[in-house]
Design a protein around this motif. Structure first.
Motif, short mmCIF file in Angstrom:
data_model
loop_
_atom_site.label_atom_id
_atom_site.label_comp_id
_atom_site.label_asym_id
_atom_site.label_seq_id
_atom_site.Cartn_x
_atom_site.Cartn_y
_atom_site.Cartn_z
N UNK A 63 -21.72 24.67 -7.84
CA UNK A 63 -21.16 25.84 -8.51
C UNK A 63 -19.98 25.47 -9.39
N UNK A 64 -19.18 24.52 -8.91
CA UNK A 64 -18.02 24.08 -9.69
C UNK A 64 -18.48 23.45 -11.00
N UNK A 65 -19.58 22.70 -10.96
CA UNK A 65 -20.10 22.10 -12.19
C UNK A 65 -20.38 23.17 -13.24
N UNK A 66 -21.03 24.24 -12.84
CA UNK A 66 -21.41 25.26 -13.82
C UNK A 66 -20.23 26.16 -14.18
N UNK A 67 -19.20 26.21 -13.32
CA UNK A 67 -17.95 26.85 -13.73
C UNK A 67 -17.31 26.04 -14.86
N UNK A 68 -17.37 24.72 -14.74
CA UNK A 68 -16.84 23.85 -15.78
C UNK A 68 -17.62 24.04 -17.08
N UNK A 69 -18.94 24.13 -16.96
CA UNK A 69 -19.77 24.34 -18.15
C UNK A 69 -19.44 25.68 -18.80
N UNK A 70 -19.23 26.68 -17.98
CA UNK A 70 -18.85 28.01 -18.50
C UNK A 70 -17.54 27.92 -19.27
N UNK A 71 -16.55 27.29 -18.68
CA UNK A 71 -15.24 27.17 -19.30
C UNK A 71 -15.33 26.38 -20.61
N UNK A 72 -16.09 25.28 -20.60
CA UNK A 72 -16.20 24.44 -21.79
C UNK A 72 -16.95 25.17 -22.91
N UNK A 73 -18.03 25.86 -22.55
CA UNK A 73 -18.82 26.55 -23.56
C UNK A 73 -18.06 27.75 -24.14
N UNK A 74 -17.40 28.50 -23.29
CA UNK A 74 -16.68 29.69 -23.77
C UNK A 74 -15.54 29.32 -24.71
N UNK A 75 -15.02 28.09 -24.56
CA UNK A 75 -13.91 27.66 -25.39
C UNK A 75 -14.35 27.00 -26.70
N UNK A 76 -15.63 26.63 -26.80
CA UNK A 76 -16.04 25.85 -27.97
C UNK A 76 -17.23 26.43 -28.73
N UNK A 77 -18.00 27.32 -28.10
CA UNK A 77 -19.19 27.90 -28.74
C UNK A 77 -18.82 29.24 -29.37
N UNK A 78 -19.33 29.56 -30.56
CA UNK A 78 -19.06 30.88 -31.14
C UNK A 78 -19.35 32.00 -30.15
N UNK A 79 -18.49 33.00 -30.11
CA UNK A 79 -18.55 34.03 -29.08
C UNK A 79 -19.91 34.71 -29.00
N UNK A 80 -20.48 35.05 -30.16
CA UNK A 80 -21.78 35.71 -30.13
C UNK A 80 -22.85 34.85 -29.51
N UNK A 81 -22.86 33.57 -29.83
CA UNK A 81 -23.84 32.64 -29.27
C UNK A 81 -23.60 32.46 -27.77
N UNK A 82 -22.31 32.37 -27.40
CA UNK A 82 -21.98 32.20 -25.99
C UNK A 82 -22.48 33.39 -25.16
N UNK A 83 -22.21 34.60 -25.61
CA UNK A 83 -22.59 35.80 -24.86
C UNK A 83 -24.11 35.95 -24.76
N UNK A 84 -24.80 35.60 -25.82
CA UNK A 84 -26.25 35.81 -25.86
C UNK A 84 -27.02 34.71 -25.14
#
Length: 204
Positions: A63-84
């Motif tokens: 679970x911690x791995x995918x929390x890290x992925x969430x944090x990394x993606x939310x900080x670097x991927x365009x918001x619309x792409x991240x949400x979708x």
């Protein structure tokens, strides 16, 4: 008559991408470790260099791995792409039981580069071939044990924080992440291109 080849072939046919998972497992952690160890020991590598490194994350570590992925993606991927795309997919992966991180260690290749300098440019490619075999073999075995799996590639997005979190050497190269757990839905639909466009036999 059932043969070893037909049994292995059946395992290949049964291997599918299943993204709907629960945080349960049909086999013990000890059995998971056994399968990972068998794959690590017996999968080919160039010149038997044995450069594959497999890191298994279970339960809260997964679970911690995918929390890290969430944090990394939310900080670097365009918001619309991240949400979708990223947000729902990462949530689905986090719902699983475990993830296997497939790494390749370049250090064992140093001696080969000195012995076979004319092949140096090919070693990274062959290293990836070996990692791919590790991924396919373990995916097939876990599916045969009743687990659902999907292969993901969130590298290099997560490389640095993952290395820091689990003390993984910086020089190791993350190749893929195999997510697994108890299936909570059917596999993804699979279609096949015509074999006559993909397989060519001469001399039969």
């Amino acid at each position: 008559m059932t043969t070893l080849a037909s049994t292995i072939s059946e395992g290949f046919r049964a291997r599918r991408s299943i993204r709907a998972l629960t945080n349960e497992t049909k086999i013990s952690d000890a059995r998971i470790e056994e399968l990972v160890s068998d794959v690590t020991l017996h999968t080919p590598s160039p010149f038997n260099v044995q450069s594959g490194r497999l890191v298994v994350l279970l339960k809260e570590e997964h679970q911690r791995l995918w929390d890290i992925a969430y944090e990394a993606a939310s900080a670097s991927v365009p918001q619309g792409v991240f949400e979708k795309m990223y947000k729902p997919r990462i949530a689905a992966f986090r719902a699983g039981y475990g993830t296997v991180l497939f790494y390749e260690d370049p250090v064992p290749f140093k001696a080969l580069e000195e012995k076979w300098p004319m092949l140096t440019q090919k070693f990274p490619e062959w290293s990836q071939h070996s990692s791919g075999m590790h991924q396919f073999a373990l995916w097939t075995l876990l599916e045969a044990e009743g687990l659902g799996c999907s292969l993901q590639h969130y590298n290099p997005l997560i490389d640095s924080p993952v290395s820091e979190q689990w003390g993984i050497p910086q020089e190791w190269r993350l190749q893929a992440q195999l997510v697994f757990g108890k299936p909570a839905g059917p596999p993804m639909e699979k279609t096949f291109e015509p074999l006559e466009q993909r397989v060519f036999i001469h001399g039969k």
